[in-house]
Design a protein around this motif. Structure first.
Motif: not given
Lengths: 569, 569
Positions: A169, A174-177, A551, B20-25, B522-523
């Protein structure tokens, strides 16, 4: 990141994932010691492999002081005379720490793949391990094979699959935007690294060294920790074989075999264990044993996650039955199986003093007690058949406990010594059944009498029986609760008592399932909700804190964000 | 089992599961206090609601002694004079226990649905809570609104969704059918009941009462526990409003509102907290505060699962940069934001004594220090703008610490008192920047100096900086680590140091993301892998042990098995 051993066993892992979701019956490891499954010569080869250990020093190429240690004795009366390389705990900790770095960096798929490969090799060694379990624990061979081999492997696989279910899981990146209105978005690339806790310590018990030892061992391994396995001084061999196989697999896969090491000890190793358990490097402890030792660990090894299985008082509530004889046969089997030396074996059997309803009319308390005693007597009357059920008594302490117990109540059925046809010196004692009264004897039956000792306890009513069952489980711990009733309202109350006591409930067992049996992938063994265990085998809580996530994040260059936007536009 | 409040919020829950799976914004709660989102009068209404609390007794219909308590003071110098109903901890525990039974029986969808409804109501109260956070913590309004409102709600939702992600994996029932060769299979029907731990205790802090308090509160609620919320005596109001809203939702949904209660206390409530924390009914404790108090809980509240966030030493390693001014602006912002009163604010800034490489050539240690000091000075030069960033100093202890810190090193930039244009009595102090040397001053910078205090530390090399960063995080705890380097090998070493220290790493922050910010979904906030926190916000380990599973099993009647076989045949 894909590891060949992960790929090799991925199909089994996927089935296991599905099994813990549906919790129906499933096992990849054949429980019958069948030549068709394990090979025509597997039994003979396994026995020969076991026999080859006798009178020898067990070879293990790990850090050693050069001395040897080991005083195991077979409960079946034969001499084992096996010595193990003695290890300095400090040296093992150092070796474990050194092995950690490379093992940690290998990542989840390697940890899981190697764990599964070890398991499949252990499965092939089931006969050797079965004989080793038999001659250290006193279990009869069939049980030693099943519980010590495939069932223990099931529990291990369960721990691995729960670990994997959590590990998978966490995305590697990850890409965070984050949108910024009319301005360009804030964009970051994040990386998530699974970081194992460090070194785990597995403290084995003398009755189920593999079944109770594997879950912690494999939960640790599958989450990237290194492990020091310290067997009970009375049951070293099954875990020594396990450690050796684990080390072989590790070495073949290119890892430092000191990822798994063995700390064999002489009896009375309490001080050594306590010193080791509070070392800062020990981050995980899995313990099966006495309440005293388990509680000590919980309260003193603050630097570690501590998972314990301790003493408990398992109970049966008889309210009403269709067929008392069928119920009694089932209960008698549970009492006789491995001479009550299972953490799940029943001890207190509550029966209303006014008797119970049956399909054949009311049965008095004394008649219920007599039926139970009769069933146990019948089951143990033929020594040659009985010993295959009871096995032998693991240690003298248990035999002494039977003598002590005999004094605390009216004897319904006395414990007898049986002669084993194959092992004349085997320590074999049939169950002792006593009559107690809930009004006057509570202090006697609210503690665990580990071994073939059970009490038929007269209560004022089924309501009182359930009340006792719930509160004793809550206060003194319990792994199992069983109820017999033809009344749905009583079953509902039993559910409530089970919830209050935090204990698994079995209802009206009269057939081929016994309260002491717990099936991996379906039955949670222990709840973690009463003093008998602070964890369940296995669930997410058993694995989720054995690793952490570290992380990192950095800005994605504006042009990269723009390019990405272009792609999606 | 489906609860209308679960259905109402299920779409949001599904999005959160995906987040919470992809942890993007992702966030469902708007972080800007925009009239378009929150309503044209939301700000004025929220401020009025806050003002209406002043000088009054906060109404809360829960068990009370009849007395009142409360001595909060606004760090902005205005009087609050709010009193809260005083509660007898024993009475709250009893009420909590009483509320537990019905709440427990409601099941996971009700727990999650009610939790999400509470959250959506809290979101609507974001302005009232924002002003309350501002005038208890000293945060400037924008931060108080964001961190105290939507961002805290995000963290709460994150805890709920992690709980749901685990809860939904436990099937309510299972059919177990084990083949028996030629004989009919053994078939059992199993039931799995989620059993919450019991009563949770949430111990709030005075700087982020909601952001740090919500995760434990909502993790407890979503797993069926009842909760006693004990705010820090200096920041009661935000959690009192929260508890009141939670109780409204509970009551409307037909539950005993005592599922959530408030324990407001006067300052110096340590003895009261310790007594409560070790009560057998308290099964979960979530704590944010000092290392001393947190460690006490970890070591003494053996009956509870204890989740702590304690002190730490956050660090920045400067190795090389393209643009020192951009780096300094980013760092200065992190130092000034809420006057360093964030658990994530940096304290130690390591710079090689020989200076660093930049795109414009080598920069000496002193020039780096000067650039940093200059950036902080610039950021705080205009009081009217500065106070919107720094907010006020929460308590006199922090002001005193600045005075103490001034003596331990060479002052690079002194802390100044600023005048708040709107609140003349506000306690506002700009960051103090000192120069230390790693060779001689280690004892000074290996402890936390909570508040606007930072050290620029001269080290022998970047390797030494990273070595310090990793070992200080490991030994003394840290929530953040930041590195500036144009060298990939250094970044790799920083990753290794972060893993060794169990601390989240930010790399080359020069834009609109700051090391002290941690984005929900994400974080991971905290890792649980160093002494600054024994858990992360949020992950599976944060929720998985807040509930247990109690199962029951009974034979399926042979005819039922046959019928089933017929169906599938």
């Amino acid at each position: 990141m894909t590891h060949p051993l992960f790929t090799k066993h991925e199909a089994m892992l996927d089935k296991a994932l599905s099994a813990i979701e549906t919790r129906g019956y499933w096992s990849p490891f054949a429980e019958m010691p069948s030549p068709k499954v394990y090979g025509e010569t597997a039994n003979a080869d396994g026995e020969a492999a076991f026999t080859a250990h006798l009178g020898k020093t067990f070879e293990l190429d790990q850090p050693s002081t050069g001395d040897v240690v080991g005083e195991e004795r077979s409960p079946f009366g034969t001499s084992l005379d096996i010595k193990y390389p003695k290890a300095d705990p400090d040296a093992l900790v150092r070796a474990s720490q050194q092995a950690q770095q490379q093992w940690r960096a290998a990542g989840p798929q390697a940890w899981v793949g190697v764990s599964l490969e070890i398991l499949s090799r252990l499965n092939r060694a089931s006969f050797e391990i079965g004989y080793s379990v038999m001659h250290t624990t006193g279990q009869a061979f069939m049980m030693a094979f099943q519980a010590g081999g495939p069932h223990a492997q099931d529990r291990a696989l369960e721990a691995v699959v729960y670990a994997w279910d959590q590990l998978r899981r966490i995305p590697a990146q990850a890409h965070w935007e984050k949108p910024q209105g009319k301005n360009p978005p804030l964009a970051m690339q994040k990386r998530f690294t699974i970081v194992p806790r460090g070194t785990g310590l597995v403290l084995g018990c003398c009755t189920f060294p593999t079944w109770n030892g594997y879950p912690g061992l494999f939960a640790d391994l599958a989450t990237g920790n290194t492990v020091i396995v310290k067997p009970h001084p009375g049951a070293i061999l099954p875990l020594a074989i396990t450690v050796r196989i684990a080390r072989e697999v590790l070495r073949e896969a290119g890892f430092d075999p000191n990822v798994v090491t063995l700390l064999a000890t002489a009896p009375n190793d309490g001080a050594l264990v306590q010193q080791l358990a509070v070392r800062p490097e020990i981050k995980l402890i899995d313990f099966t044993g006495s309440t005293q030792n388990g509680t000590w660990l919980e309260r003193n090894a603050h630097q570690a996650q501590v998972f314990t299985e301790k003493a408990g008082v398992n109970q049966i509530v008889i309210d009403s039955v269709d067929d008392m004889k069928a119920a009694a046969r089932n209960i008698a089997f549970s009492l006789a199986l491995y001479s009550g030396q299972m953490c799940t074996a029943p001890q207190n059997i509550y029966v209303p003093r006014d008797g119970i309803r049956t399909a054949d009319g009311q049965l008095s308390f004394d008649d219920v007690a007599k039926t139970l005693a009769g069933a146990v007597e019948k089951l143990t009357s033929d020594p040659a058949r009985a010993v295959e059920l009871t096995g032998a008594i693991q240690n003298e302490g248990i035999a002494a406990r039977i003598a002590e117990a005999r004094k605390v109540g009216d004897v319904l059925l006395d414990s007898r010594t049986l002669q084993h046809p194959a092992f004349p010196e085997a320590r074999i004692l049939t169950p002792l059944l006593l009559k107690l009264d809930a009004r006057t004897d509570e202090a006697k039956f609210t503690k665990e009498w580990f071994g073939p000792i059970a009490f038929v306890v007269a209560t004022d009513s089924t309501a009182r029986s359930l009340d006792l069952a719930g509160s004793i489980a809550q206060e003194h711990g319990a792994l199992t609760l069983s109820v017999y009733s033809t009344d749905d309202a009583v079953i509902d109350s039993a559910h409530e008592a089970a919830i209050r006591g935090g204990v698994a409930l079995s209802i009206n067992l009269t057939g081929g399932v016994f309260v002491n049996q717990s099936a991996a992938f379906s039955d949670f063994h222990g709840t973690g909700a009463n003093p008998a265990a602070n964890a369940a085998l296995a669930d997410a809580a058993f694995v989720a804190d054995r690793f952490r996530v570290v992380q990192s994040r950095m800005h994605v260059a504006p042009e990269a964000v723009a390019a990405k936007a272009g792609q999606t536009a």
